[in-house]
Enzyme design. Structure first.
Site, short mmCIF file in Angstrom:
data_model
loop_
_atom_site.label_atom_id
_atom_site.label_comp_id
_atom_site.label_asym_id
_atom_site.label_seq_id
_atom_site.Cartn_x
_atom_site.Cartn_y
_atom_site.Cartn_z
N GLU A 1 -9.00 -7.58 3.51
CA GLU A 1 -8.05 -8.57 2.91
C GLU A 1 -7.47 -9.58 4.08
O GLU A 1 -7.44 -10.73 3.84
CB GLU A 1 -7.03 -7.92 2.00
CG GLU A 1 -7.67 -7.24 0.70
CD GLU A 1 -6.85 -6.25 0.43
OE1 GLU A 1 -5.71 -5.70 0.70
OE2 GLU A 1 -7.28 -5.16 -0.44
N TYR B 1 0.79 -1.14 -0.04
CA TYR B 1 0.02 0.04 0.11
C TYR B 1 0.91 1.17 0.08
O TYR B 1 0.37 2.21 -0.62
CB TYR B 1 -0.99 -0.07 1.13
CG TYR B 1 -2.16 -0.80 0.56
CD1 TYR B 1 -3.35 -0.21 0.04
CD2 TYR B 1 -2.33 -2.30 1.10
CE1 TYR B 1 -4.36 -1.08 -0.20
CE2 TYR B 1 -3.40 -2.83 0.58
CZ TYR B 1 -4.25 -2.41 0.05
OH TYR B 1 -5.50 -3.12 -0.51
C1 HEM Z 1 -7.70 -3.73 -8.60
C2 HEM Z 1 -8.48 0.08 -6.08
C3 HEM Z 1 -4.33 -0.61 -3.77
C4 HEM Z 1 -3.06 -3.93 -7.25
C5 HEM Z 1 -8.44 -2.79 -8.23
C6 HEM Z 1 -9.44 -2.22 -8.48
C7 HEM Z 1 -9.72 -1.22 -7.82
C8 HEM Z 1 -8.73 -0.93 -6.90
C9 HEM Z 1 -11.12 -0.40 -7.75
C10 HEM Z 1 -10.49 -2.65 -9.65
C11 HEM Z 1 -11.32 -3.81 -8.91
C12 HEM Z 1 -12.30 -4.42 -10.03
O1 HEM Z 1 -13.69 -3.93 -9.99
O2 HEM Z 1 -12.03 -5.31 -10.44
C13 HEM Z 1 -7.36 0.13 -5.12
C14 HEM Z 1 -7.51 1.14 -4.02
C15 HEM Z 1 -6.04 0.96 -3.53
C16 HEM Z 1 -5.47 -0.18 -4.10
C17 HEM Z 1 -8.53 2.30 -3.62
C18 HEM Z 1 -5.54 1.83 -2.29
C19 HEM Z 1 -6.08 2.55 -1.38
C20 HEM Z 1 -3.70 -1.64 -4.42
C21 HEM Z 1 -2.25 -1.89 -4.33
C22 HEM Z 1 -1.89 -2.80 -5.49
C23 HEM Z 1 -2.94 -2.98 -6.16
C24 HEM Z 1 -1.27 -1.29 -3.08
C25 HEM Z 1 -0.57 -3.54 -5.58
C26 HEM Z 1 0.86 -2.94 -5.61
C27 HEM Z 1 -4.28 -4.22 -7.66
C28 HEM Z 1 -4.38 -5.10 -8.92
C29 HEM Z 1 -5.66 -5.15 -9.22
C30 HEM Z 1 -6.22 -4.06 -8.50
C31 HEM Z 1 -3.11 -6.06 -9.59
C32 HEM Z 1 -6.16 -5.95 -10.66
C33 HEM Z 1 -6.21 -5.17 -11.57
C34 HEM Z 1 -5.60 -5.72 -12.88
O3 HEM Z 1 -5.67 -6.91 -12.95
O4 HEM Z 1 -4.81 -5.06 -13.52
N1 HEM Z 1 -7.70 -2.10 -7.29
N2 HEM Z 1 -6.35 -0.58 -4.99
N3 HEM Z 1 -4.15 -2.21 -5.71
N4 HEM Z 1 -5.39 -3.46 -7.76
FE1 HEM Z 1 -5.81 -2.13 -6.13
#
Ligand code: HEM
Ligand code: FAD
Length: 396
Positions: free
Chosen positions: A140, A98
């Site tokens: 999580e 994060y």
């Molecule tokens: C997917 C928000 C932090 C990695 C998502 C999605 C949202 C989101 C809205 C799309 C979910 C969906 O509808 O499928 C956030 C927010 C974060 C955060 C608000 C922090 C407050 C992180 C962090 C990582 C991460 C720290 C890793 C370094 C991913 C990945 C996906 C994802 C790999 C799947 C998308 C893909 O396949 O490209 N996140 N996220 N996220 N997030 Fe986060």
């Protein structure tokens, strides 16, 4: 809860942040992947990045969250957080990452806003970020805690591969080591991790189909423009070992509040049939007496994945009914797209939707017009959820 100090600052800057997100996100991701190329190997989807859907989903969700906590100071948008936490958990995201996203996102915000990114503005949005991050980290942690093992993914061997329709393969896997398997709830998915042409490890999500205990079964539809489904369909053969996550996903029967025993309506199109098969199979297993109507839309019967399996399952429900709509043949009960007024959907129905976004938007608005409240219409999106950002779907 957002502090009294930050609230007015967030409120005043929300429109400008929301408007700048499309400009901020490319810089955020470019800088983050330049510093951490390993995040693209086994975590992020390269295609989502290229296409721009995921960047908008992640950064956009922070603006959605900010708007929510400004308007409802005593609660969080639980449905949005839950969906994201399940997706993150399926990818094995750890809390240590994060600060990485914070660093590059806020670096990009500072670059984009220039002098407008005052200390006060950055402090207020930092608070928003960590409120959301902490809520996700807690969810999580809870999801990881209920797994039957403490690994993020485990090796599975492809033991059976059959054709399910034109361009759809039905794949069954069994564990290739002794990692215990977490039982899946109907409607849940797994992330499967395969190597792209250039060797990069790429995760994709697939809904779990009914299977024997000790197996994971999925149906994969070819996306000719996609990166991984052509590899899964062309190259993955029986005996191959790939890694698969534990099961996640909150679009399960009664997963969001109590569905009750009222009439259940399942609307799917194309490969969106997979969660419906899982639901119907679970209802059969429970000996459900519920009135269940499955409405599936396909081009024709040949392109309808797992049609016989679905029909057999529905026939085993004492109050089950299958209605087909075919858009390019006369085989179905109805010709053309779903027309809800012709189906007599009762106002006390609970509905689940899965299929392409335009299909779900169309059916959802027809259901709302037919008197089914928006809160009783649930949906699964086979990609990053952009709907929550552009639609008032969850507020009706
Ligand atoms: C997917 C928000 C932090 C990695 C998502 C999605 C949202 C989101 C809205 C799309 C979910 C969906 O509808 O499928 C956030 C927010 C974060 C955060 C608000 C922090 C407050 C992180 C962090 C990582 C991460 C720290 C890793 C370094 C991913 C990945 C996906 C994802 C790999 C799947 C998308 C893909 O396949 O490209 N996140 N996220 N996220 N997030 Fe986060
Ligand atoms: P991707 O590589 O992800 O590409 C998807 C799209 O991105 C392409 O069509 C193209 O428009 C665009 N794109 C790709 N590369 C580029 C590029 N270089 N530049 C610009 N745009 C590009 N699928 C199933 O078949 N069965 C299921 O049961 C199923 N369940 C799912 C459940 C969930 C919860 C989710 C989130 C998804 C599910 N999916 C399912 C969808 C699946 O995860 C994949 O998204 C889908 O199979 C496409 O994968 P792909 O790697 O072939 O395409």
């Amino acid at each position: 809860m957002l502090s009294e100090k930050s609230r007015p600052v967030v409120e005043a800057t929300l429109p400008v942040i929301a408007e700048r997100i499309p400009h901020i996100t490319p810089v955020f991701y470019r800088d983050m992947f330049a510093a951490r190329p390993d995040l693209m190997d086994g975590m992020f989807s390269r295609s989502s990045q290229l296409e721009g859907t995921q960047p908008r989903a992640l950064a956009g969700s922070i603006a959605v969250f900010a708007q929510w906590i400004v308007q409802h100071p005593d609660s969080y948008p639980e449905e949005v957080l839950s969906r994201v936490a399940h997706k993150h958990a399926s990818l094995g995201l750890r809390p240590e990452e994060y600060p990485t996203v914070y660093r590059y996102l806020f670096g990009a915000i500072a670059k984009d806003l220039g002098e407008a990114a005052t200390e006060e503005v950055v402090a207020a949005w930092t608070e928003v970020y960590w409120l959301m991050a902490d809520a996700l980290i807690a969810l999580e942690k809870g999801l990881y805690a209920v797994q039957a093992n403490d690994v993020m993914r485990a090796p599975f061997r492809l033991v059976r591969r059959v054709r399910a329709a034109d361009d759809v393969a039905d794949l069954t896997f069994e564990p290739a080591d002794d990692t215990p398997m977490t039982p899946a709830q109907a409607g849940q998915y797994v992330s499967i991790f395969c190597r792209a042409e250039d060797g990069l490890l790429q995760p994709r999500q697939f809904t779990l189909l009914p299977s024997e205990p000790g197996q994971r079964r999925i149906a994969v539809k070819l996306d000719p423009a996609g990166e991984m489904t052509p590899i899964i369909l062309d190259k993955l053969t029986e005996g191959d070992v790939i890694e698969i996550s534990n099961p996640y996903g909150d679009v399960t029967l009664g997963g969001f509040g109590d569905d009750g025993d009222g009439p259940l309506w399942l609307f799917s199109a194309g490969i969106g049939v997979t969660p419906m098969i899982a639901f119907v199979s679970e209802l059969v297993r429970q000996g459900s007496q519920r009135e269940v109507t499955v409405v599936h839309t396909a081009r024709d019967f040949a392109s309808w994945p797992l049609r016989e399996e679905l029909a057999e399952l529905v026939a085993r429900l004492p109050h089950g009914r299958l209605i087909s709509c075919t858009t390019a043949s006369a085989e179905g009960d109805h010709a053309g797209r779903v027309r809800v007024p012709e189906l007599d959907v009762p106002a006390d129905a609970v509905a689940y939707l899965c299929g392409p976004l335009p299909f779900m938007k169309d059916v959802r608005s027809q259901l709302v017009d037919a008197g089914v409240p928006g809160q009783r219409i649930r949906y699964e999106i086979f990609g990053p959820d952009q709907w929550m950002l552009h639609d008032q779907a969850r507020e009706e």
